[in-house]
Design a protein around this motif. Structure first.
Motif, PDB file in Angstrom:
ATOM      1  N   MET A   1       6.166   5.505  -1.207  1.00 43.69           N
ATOM      2  CA  MET A   1       4.990   5.162  -0.439  1.00 43.69           C
ATOM      3  C   MET A   1       4.977   3.651  -0.247  1.00 43.69           C
ATOM      4  O   MET A   1       5.301   2.900  -1.161  1.00 43.69           O
ATOM      5  N   THR A   2       4.619   3.237   0.959  1.00 46.76           N
ATOM      6  CA  THR A   2       4.547   1.806   1.224  1.00 46.76           C
ATOM      7  C   THR A   2       3.364   1.193   0.484  1.00 46.76           C
ATOM      8  O   THR A   2       2.451   1.894   0.060  1.00 46.76           O
ATOM      9  N   ILE A   3       3.390  -0.131   0.333  1.00 45.37           N
ATOM     10  CA  ILE A   3       2.367  -0.821  -0.443  1.00 45.37           C
ATOM     11  C   ILE A   3       0.973  -0.617   0.145  1.00 45.37           C
ATOM     12  O   ILE A   3      -0.006  -0.535  -0.582  1.00 45.37           O
ATOM     13  N   ASN A   4       0.874  -0.476   1.458  1.00 43.77           N
ATOM     14  CA  ASN A   4      -0.437  -0.280   2.084  1.00 43.77           C
ATOM     15  C   ASN A   4      -0.853   1.193   2.129  1.00 43.77           C
ATOM     16  O   ASN A   4      -1.904   1.524   2.674  1.00 43.77           O
ATOM     17  N   GLU A   5      -0.014   2.069   1.590  1.00 41.22           N
ATOM     18  CA  GLU A   5      -0.273   3.508   1.497  1.00 41.22           C
ATOM     19  C   GLU A   5      -0.435   4.181   2.857  1.00 41.22           C
ATOM     20  O   GLU A   5      -1.110   5.191   2.990  1.00 41.22           O
ATOM     21  N   ASP A   6       0.222   3.626   3.881  1.00 41.03           N
ATOM     22  CA  ASP A   6       0.181   4.219   5.218  1.00 41.03           C
ATOM     23  C   ASP A   6       1.325   5.204   5.456  1.00 41.03           C
ATOM     24  O   ASP A   6       1.214   6.092   6.296  1.00 41.03           O
ATOM     25  N   TYR A   7       2.438   5.011   4.743  1.00 41.24           N
ATOM     26  CA  TYR A   7       3.631   5.824   4.998  1.00 41.24           C
ATOM     27  C   TYR A   7       4.271   6.292   3.695  1.00 41.24           C
ATOM     28  O   TYR A   7       4.223   5.593   2.682  1.00 41.24           O
ATOM     29  N   ILE A   8       4.888   7.462   3.766  1.00 44.97           N
ATOM     30  CA  ILE A   8       5.737   7.957   2.689  1.00 44.97           C
ATOM     31  C   ILE A   8       7.148   8.007   3.255  1.00 44.97           C
ATOM     32  O   ILE A   8       7.378   8.567   4.328  1.00 44.97           O
ATOM     33  N   ILE A   9       8.092   7.408   2.540  1.00 44.76           N
ATOM     34  CA  ILE A   9       9.471   7.352   3.018  1.00 44.76           C
ATOM     35  C   ILE A   9      10.307   8.324   2.188  1.00 44.76           C
ATOM     36  O   ILE A   9      10.290   8.294   0.955  1.00 44.76           O
ATOM     37  N   LEU A  10      11.017   9.201   2.891  1.00 46.19           N
ATOM     38  CA  LEU A  10      11.848  10.225   2.272  1.00 46.19           C
ATOM     39  C   LEU A  10      13.290   9.996   2.700  1.00 46.19           C
ATOM     40  O   LEU A  10      13.553   9.754   3.880  1.00 46.19           O
ATOM     41  N   ALA A  11      14.225  10.083   1.775  1.00 49.38           N
ATOM     42  CA  ALA A  11      15.619   9.814   2.131  1.00 49.38           C
ATOM     43  C   ALA A  11      16.542  10.846   1.496  1.00 49.38           C
ATOM     44  O   ALA A  11      16.282  11.356   0.407  1.00 49.38           O
ATOM     45  N   GLY A  12      17.634  11.113   2.229  1.00 48.46           N
ATOM     46  CA  GLY A  12      18.637  12.042   1.726  1.00 48.46           C
ATOM     47  C   GLY A  12      18.091  13.453   1.649  1.00 48.46           C
ATOM     48  O   GLY A  12      17.157  13.826   2.343  1.00 48.46           O
ATOM     49  N   GLY A  13      18.700  14.231   0.832  1.00 53.09           N
ATOM     50  CA  GLY A  13      18.241  15.585   0.642  1.00 53.09           C
ATOM     51  C   GLY A  13      19.328  16.604   0.902  1.00 53.09           C
ATOM     52  O   GLY A  13      20.493  16.272   1.141  1.00 53.09           O
ATOM     53  N   TYR A 113      21.756   0.526  -2.889  1.00 53.62           N
ATOM     54  CA  TYR A 113      21.543  -0.129  -1.601  1.00 53.62           C
ATOM     55  C   TYR A 113      20.078  -0.498  -1.484  1.00 53.62           C
ATOM     56  O   TYR A 113      19.205   0.257  -1.910  1.00 53.62           O
ATOM     57  N   ALA A 114      19.818  -1.654  -0.882  1.00 50.09           N
ATOM     58  CA  ALA A 114      18.455  -2.105  -0.637  1.00 50.09           C
ATOM     59  C   ALA A 114      18.228  -2.144   0.869  1.00 50.09           C
ATOM     60  O   ALA A 114      19.061  -2.655   1.614  1.00 50.09           O
ATOM     61  N   ILE A 115      17.104  -1.573   1.299  1.00 48.10           N
ATOM     62  CA  ILE A 115      16.776  -1.501   2.707  1.00 48.10           C
ATOM     63  C   ILE A 115      15.367  -2.059   2.888  1.00 48.10           C
ATOM     64  O   ILE A 115      14.437  -1.644   2.196  1.00 48.10           O
ATOM     65  N   ASN A 116      15.198  -2.968   3.826  1.00 51.87           N
ATOM     66  CA  ASN A 116      13.895  -3.554   4.095  1.00 51.87           C
ATOM     67  C   ASN A 116      12.992  -2.492   4.725  1.00 51.87           C
ATOM     68  O   ASN A 116      13.382  -1.806   5.651  1.00 51.87           O
ATOM     69  N   VAL A 117      11.771  -2.370   4.227  1.00 55.89           N
ATOM     70  CA  VAL A 117      10.827  -1.373   4.728  1.00 55.89           C
ATOM     71  C   VAL A 117      10.530  -1.596   6.213  1.00 55.89           C
ATOM     72  O   VAL A 117      10.413  -0.638   6.973  1.00 55.89           O
TER      73      VAL A 117
END
Length: 124
Positions: A1-13, A113-117
């Motif tokens: 979840m982003t710091i402002n709680e606007d988005y949930i980021i899901l990766a892979g699967g 790996y680091a990815i900028n939000v």
């Protein structure tokens, strides 16, 4: 979840039915964003950014928010206050407080790996 709680980021699967990978039973390298700003109308987006691997991943978010900004500013002022102009301190602060997602691949390589939000959210 982003710091402002606007988005949930899901990766892979794992794509058991082949909906994402045209074949099924495969690991995927996609990143999805769930927009939860409107509680009556959640939206799911696929990011233009992809993971550099097809493995099981763990994710963590760092940076962002007022606490990170205060921590960096306090350290820089404590160490370099007499030497650095305020504009330079602000540039350092911006670089170290950006919100970042860290993806750790738990396969044979155990890569990080680091990815900028901001990059992940660029097409939302």
């Amino acid at each position: 979840m982003t710091i402002n709680e606007d988005y949930i980021i899901l990766a892979g699967g794992y794509d058991e039915y082949g909906w994402l990978s045209n074949g099924g039973d495969t690991l995927v390298d996609m990143i999805h964003i769930l927009d939860i700003r409107d509680p009556d109308n959640y939206r799911l987006y696929r990011s233009n950014i992809r993971l550099p691997f097809n493995e099981h991943v763990s994710m963590a978010r760092t940076g962002g928010g007022r606490e990170a900004e205060l921590l960096v500013t306090g350290f820089v002022k404590n160490e370099y206050n007499d030497y650095l102009p305020k504009d330079i301190i602000k540039l350092i602060e911006k670089g170290y407080t950006s919100e970042t997602i860290h993806c750790i691949e738990w396969g044979e390589q155990n890569e990080h790996y680091a990815i900028n939000v901001e990059d992940v959210l660029s097409n939302v």
